[in-house]
Design an enzyme around this catalytic site. Sequence first.
Site, mmCIF file in Angstrom:
data_model
loop_
_atom_site.group_PDB
_atom_site.id
_atom_site.type_symbol
_atom_site.label_atom_id
_atom_site.label_comp_id
_atom_site.label_asym_id
_atom_site.label_seq_id
_atom_site.Cartn_x
_atom_site.Cartn_y
_atom_site.Cartn_z
ATOM 1 N N ASN A 124 29.193 31.626 3.561
ATOM 2 C CA ASN A 124 29.153 30.472 4.466
ATOM 3 C C ASN A 124 28.671 30.926 5.834
ATOM 4 O O ASN A 124 28.382 32.103 6.042
ATOM 5 C CB ASN A 124 30.538 29.808 4.538
ATOM 6 C CG ASN A 124 31.594 30.785 5.004
ATOM 7 O OD1 ASN A 124 31.537 31.294 6.124
ATOM 8 N ND2 ASN A 124 32.550 31.081 4.139
ATOM 9 N N ARG A 125 28.605 30.001 6.785
ATOM 10 C CA ARG A 125 27.954 30.288 8.065
ATOM 11 C C ARG A 125 28.858 30.967 9.084
ATOM 12 O O ARG A 125 28.469 31.143 10.239
ATOM 13 C CB ARG A 125 27.420 28.993 8.657
ATOM 14 C CG ARG A 125 26.144 28.516 8.001
ATOM 15 C CD ARG A 125 25.801 27.104 8.468
ATOM 16 N NE ARG A 125 25.961 26.958 9.901
ATOM 17 C CZ ARG A 125 26.366 25.840 10.502
ATOM 18 N NH1 ARG A 125 26.676 24.783 9.789
ATOM 19 N NH2 ARG A 125 26.480 25.784 11.812
#
Length: 413
Positions: A209-210
Amino acid sequence: MDPVQNANVLLCITGGIAAFKSVSLLRLLVKAGARVRVVMTEAATHFVAPMTFEALSGSPVCKDLFHSGGAGGESHIALTEWAGIIVVAPATADTLAKAALGLAPDLLGCLLLAARCPVVMAPAMHTAMYLHPATGANLETLESRGVHLVPVGEGDLATGHGPGRMAEPEEILEAVRGVLSPRDFEGVRLLVTAGPTREPIDPVRHLTNRSSGKMGYAVARAARDRGAQVILVSGPVSLPPPPGVVVERVMTAREMHDAVHARYEEIDVAIMAAAVADYAPRDVSSSKLKKSSTPLTLALDPTPDILASLGRRRLDAGSERPFLVGFAMETEALEARARDKLERKGCDLIVANDISVPGVGFESDTNRVAILSAGGGIERLPLMSKYEVAARLLDLVAAGLGIEGGRGRDARR
Ligand code: C5P
């Protein structure tokens, strides 16, 4: 609160090529809310024009012992009384030598002798000068007298390559924060998780994920600054390891789970700031998956919920330790969902960040959060730097642990 905010910082610049980096340092200090006055030695003015520092600090630069630079004829004594902290950056070999001997041929020398506030020095010089035993002895003398030295870096210098390069402005700011912070977490062992996890699909692909890790790293730095012994369990991020913190690197949620539980017995506080993947591929292919024209379905299994497992372990042990803090990211019904998460996972505090607001969340340097406590309390904070969010969170952790409101060196005079 960020300890640099509202601090009176006397930034002293001496004559080295690294003086150009002090412009960035001044900007960082001002951005963090410090009130900054600048002192320059005669030599420093040959490297950067005083006008640059005057414009950025909003005050006249003090250069002259007998006419302390337009500051209403302020004496060196008045300047030291004003200062909450003195930062000498760059500190040349000559400045270090004079300070070690207690010489006071100019305004800076007098300030350093008269000062009763903490002093931070960031040495900068050519490698040969840095490695000379005289400089080494001077550094030792200064350190033994309580001067906080920001270690030099190694790299390209104006001429040559080696140790002697001034620390980066961000590192100097960090050192200033450390000196000004209250030491109320002295003796507290605190574990923080940070960053994303990476769940492999095959040797070259993964689910992630970011998360940048910035929030968890800020918690680690703020806790270290307040005297905690910090273990940072970090997923893959591109941030440098914070000095003075034990960093354990992990990849997957399972590895993070195991690393956290291995430390369970030795920690007083666990702050789970990592964005742990909720699912991981059931089968990891040992060779790269081939492209084909048919759809590909990946079977995903839930990963262990680390925070919830800590909550259960603590409940089973009938203990109040470790103090547990979770993070919640939601785009809607933020507070209600965060409260639900706090109860489900059995933690003491939960930090709710609304990632639908600009400037909040993953890659940004700022965050706007609400901190909910198990007792039903809620503190809604305005948009602030992640370090400040961490500092406010630690205030609530300190209250939860019953730590006396330790006072730092008060730089707000
Ligand atoms: O359930 P959710 O992922 O929204 O909860 C977020 C909180 O739970 C964070 O503190 C995160 O670090 C933690 N968490 C965890 N293990 C997981 C998933 C989330 O510790 N597998």
